[in-house]
Design a protein around this motif. Structure first.
Motif, PDB file in Angstrom:
ATOM      1  N   THR A  18      34.762  45.111  41.686  1.00  0.00           N
ATOM      2  CA  THR A  18      34.325  43.841  41.178  1.00  0.00           C
ATOM      3  C   THR A  18      34.667  42.855  40.099  1.00  0.00           C
ATOM      4  N   VAL A  19      35.474  42.252  39.818  1.00  0.00           N
ATOM      5  CA  VAL A  19      35.522  41.103  38.928  1.00  0.00           C
ATOM      6  C   VAL A  19      34.899  39.929  39.676  1.00  0.00           C
ATOM      7  N   MET A  20      35.181  39.855  40.968  1.00  0.00           N
ATOM      8  CA  MET A  20      34.586  38.815  41.802  1.00  0.00           C
ATOM      9  C   MET A  20      33.656  39.514  42.780  1.00  0.00           C
ATOM     10  N   LEU A  21      32.487  38.979  43.007  1.00  0.00           N
ATOM     11  CA  LEU A  21      31.571  39.556  43.984  1.00  0.00           C
ATOM     12  C   LEU A  21      31.173  38.466  44.950  1.00  0.00           C
ATOM     13  N   LEU A  22      31.328  38.755  46.229  1.00  0.00           N
ATOM     14  CA  LEU A  22      30.941  37.806  47.252  1.00  0.00           C
ATOM     15  C   LEU A  22      29.863  38.447  48.098  1.00  0.00           C
ATOM     16  N   SER A  23      28.754  37.804  48.197  1.00  0.00           N
ATOM     17  CA  SER A  23      27.646  38.305  48.990  1.00  0.00           C
ATOM     18  C   SER A  23      27.448  37.352  50.159  1.00  0.00           C
ATOM     19  N   LEU A  57      40.415  43.647  39.160  1.00  0.00           N
ATOM     20  CA  LEU A  57      41.810  43.810  38.773  1.00  0.00           C
ATOM     21  C   LEU A  57      41.896  45.004  37.840  1.00  0.00           C
ATOM     22  N   ILE A  58      42.687  45.983  38.223  1.00  0.00           N
ATOM     23  CA  ILE A  58      42.789  47.230  37.470  1.00  0.00           C
ATOM     24  C   ILE A  58      44.157  47.293  36.809  1.00  0.00           C
ATOM     25  N   LYS A  59      44.162  47.436  35.492  1.00  0.00           N
ATOM     26  CA  LYS A  59      45.414  47.526  34.741  1.00  0.00           C
ATOM     27  C   LYS A  59      45.782  48.996  34.574  1.00  0.00           C
ATOM     28  N   ALA A  60      46.242  49.559  35.700  1.00  0.00           N
ATOM     29  CA  ALA A  60      46.665  50.960  35.760  1.00  0.00           C
ATOM     30  C   ALA A  60      47.657  51.067  36.915  1.00  0.00           C
ATOM     31  N   PRO A  61      48.463  52.120  36.941  1.00  0.00           N
ATOM     32  CA  PRO A  61      49.414  52.277  38.036  1.00  0.00           C
ATOM     33  C   PRO A  61      48.701  52.437  39.392  1.00  0.00           C
ATOM     34  N   GLN A 140      49.195  45.572  44.815  1.00  0.00           N
ATOM     35  CA  GLN A 140      49.905  45.502  43.539  1.00  0.00           C
ATOM     36  C   GLN A 140      50.199  44.042  43.231  1.00  0.00           C
ATOM     37  N   THR A 141      49.847  43.609  42.033  1.00  0.00           N
ATOM     38  CA  THR A 141      50.152  42.252  41.581  1.00  0.00           C
ATOM     39  C   THR A 141      50.927  42.367  40.274  1.00  0.00           C
ATOM     40  N   SER A 142      51.400  41.256  39.773  1.00  0.00           N
ATOM     41  CA  SER A 142      52.125  41.290  38.497  1.00  0.00           C
ATOM     42  C   SER A 142      51.201  41.648  37.331  1.00  0.00           C
ATOM     43  N   ASP A 143      49.881  41.483  37.525  1.00  0.00           N
ATOM     44  CA  ASP A 143      48.914  41.778  36.460  1.00  0.00           C
ATOM     45  C   ASP A 143      48.223  43.130  36.603  1.00  0.00           C
ATOM     46  N   GLY A 144      48.469  43.857  37.678  1.00  0.00           N
ATOM     47  CA  GLY A 144      47.806  45.133  37.907  1.00  0.00           C
ATOM     48  C   GLY A 144      47.528  45.319  39.388  1.00  0.00           C
ATOM     49  N   VAL A 145      46.539  46.148  39.677  1.00  0.00           N
ATOM     50  CA  VAL A 145      46.173  46.445  41.062  1.00  0.00           C
ATOM     51  C   VAL A 145      44.883  45.695  41.383  1.00  0.00           C
ATOM     52  N   LEU A 146      44.923  44.872  42.415  1.00  0.00           N
ATOM     53  CA  LEU A 146      43.723  44.204  42.893  1.00  0.00           C
ATOM     54  C   LEU A 146      43.074  45.123  43.920  1.00  0.00           C
ATOM     55  N   ALA A 147      41.938  45.700  43.545  1.00  0.00           N
ATOM     56  CA  ALA A 147      41.188  46.583  44.439  1.00  0.00           C
ATOM     57  C   ALA A 147      40.007  45.793  44.990  1.00  0.00           C
ATOM     58  N   THR A 148      39.877  45.771  46.307  1.00  0.00           N
ATOM     59  CA  THR A 148      38.790  45.052  46.952  1.00  0.00           C
ATOM     60  C   THR A 148      38.069  46.006  47.882  1.00  0.00           C
ATOM     61  N   ALA A 177      33.389  49.604  42.133  1.00  0.00           N
ATOM     62  CA  ALA A 177      34.664  48.991  41.749  1.00  0.00           C
ATOM     63  C   ALA A 177      34.865  49.039  40.233  1.00  0.00           C
ATOM     64  N   HIS A 178      33.823  48.725  39.482  1.00  0.00           N
ATOM     65  CA  HIS A 178      33.944  48.785  38.016  1.00  0.00           C
ATOM     66  C   HIS A 178      34.202  50.206  37.545  1.00  0.00           C
ATOM     67  N   ARG A 179      33.556  51.159  38.161  1.00  0.00           N
ATOM     68  CA  ARG A 179      33.775  52.553  37.765  1.00  0.00           C
ATOM     69  C   ARG A 179      35.215  52.970  38.055  1.00  0.00           C
ATOM     70  N   LEU A 180      35.756  52.554  39.210  1.00  0.00           N
ATOM     71  CA  LEU A 180      37.155  52.846  39.536  1.00  0.00           C
ATOM     72  C   LEU A 180      38.073  52.211  38.490  1.00  0.00           C
ATOM     73  N   LYS A 181      37.812  50.966  38.153  1.00  0.00           N
ATOM     74  CA  LYS A 181      38.607  50.257  37.146  1.00  0.00           C
ATOM     75  C   LYS A 181      38.548  50.974  35.791  1.00  0.00           C
ATOM     76  N   ASP A 182      37.345  51.240  35.318  1.00  0.00           N
ATOM     77  CA  ASP A 182      37.177  51.865  34.001  1.00  0.00           C
ATOM     78  C   ASP A 182      37.869  53.227  33.941  1.00  0.00           C
ATOM     79  N   THR A 183      37.708  54.016  34.998  1.00  0.00           N
ATOM     80  CA  THR A 183      38.287  55.364  35.009  1.00  0.00           C
ATOM     81  C   THR A 183      39.799  55.307  35.088  1.00  0.00           C
ATOM     82  N   ALA A 184      40.337  54.493  35.989  1.00  0.00           N
ATOM     83  CA  ALA A 184      41.791  54.400  36.132  1.00  0.00           C
ATOM     84  C   ALA A 184      42.435  53.889  34.846  1.00  0.00           C
ATOM     85  N   GLU A 185      41.835  52.871  34.249  1.00  0.00           N
ATOM     86  CA  GLU A 185      42.403  52.312  33.024  1.00  0.00           C
ATOM     87  C   GLU A 185      42.312  53.298  31.868  1.00  0.00           C
TER      88      GLU A 185
END
Length: 191
Positions: A18-23, A57-61, A140-148, A177-185
């Motif tokens: 989640t950085v963006m959430l669409l319902s 957006l996850i700033k991790a490999p 993979q983006t230039s800023d990290g991994v976009l996970a959706t 999604a936030h938990r995945l981001k926080d853990t990976a980073e």
């Protein structure tokens, strides 16, 4: 971040992103649905009464993000609210692989519909009269991994309380999604 936040309210049958959430409540309109995520031709049920999507957006490999996502037997290390989780089919995840997990103390058995390593997974999770289709994509983006993550819920229990189920699914996907981001980073910062 409060690890318990959305899970205390419950995530129903499946859910997590989640950085963006669409319902979107089906039928989705072109104005609010955006393009559906697809994994080797598989997508969520576009006619389901409850559909949700979350991106982060996850700033991790990418390899670390994928490892966390695909290592179901170790989900408890970073998202214990949906465990125990266990892969029942030995070997790497592949179409037909089965895993069990326990969101909100329910026993859910999901089957992988399709997978492309480092790119996407899609699974189905019927439980208690609800048919769930859950899709994760990684780019993979230039800023990290976009996970959706995107998920649809259909069935009589969903139709009985569409707003409540929509809220639960939205929160569950956002939290996952936030938990995945926080853990990976945090793990990539230590390497």
């Amino acid at each position: 971040m409060n690890a318990q936040r959305g899970f205390a309210r419950g995530i129903g049958t499946a859910a997590l992103g989640t950085v963006m959430l669409l319902s979107v409540q089906a039928p989705a309109t072109a104005a609010n649905s955006g393009p559906r995520q697809v994994c080797r031709g598989v997508t969520v049920d576009k006619t389901a009464p409850v559909i949700s999507r979350a991106s982060v957006l996850i700033k991790a490999p990418l390899a670390e993000v994928w490892r966390l996502h695909a290592d179901i037997d170790n989900w408890e290390g970073w998202i214990p609210e949906i465990t125990p989780a266990h892969k029942k089919t030995p070997g790497p995840l592949r179409p037909g692989s089965v895993f069990t997990w326990s969101p909100q103390n329910m026993n859910v058995e999901s089957t992988i519909k399709t997978i492309t390593p480092l790119r996407c997974t899609a699974w189905g999770a019927p439980v208690n009269g609800i048919t769930g289709v859950h899709l994760w994509t990684f780019k993979q983006t230039s800023d990290g991994v976009l996970a959706t993550t995107e998920e649809s819920w259909a069935g009589p229990p969903v139709e009985a309380d569409i707003p409540g189920n929509q809220t639960n699914l939205d929160q569950g996907l956002t939290d996952w999604a936030h938990r995945l981001k926080d853990t990976a980073e945090s793990r990539s910062d230590h390497h």
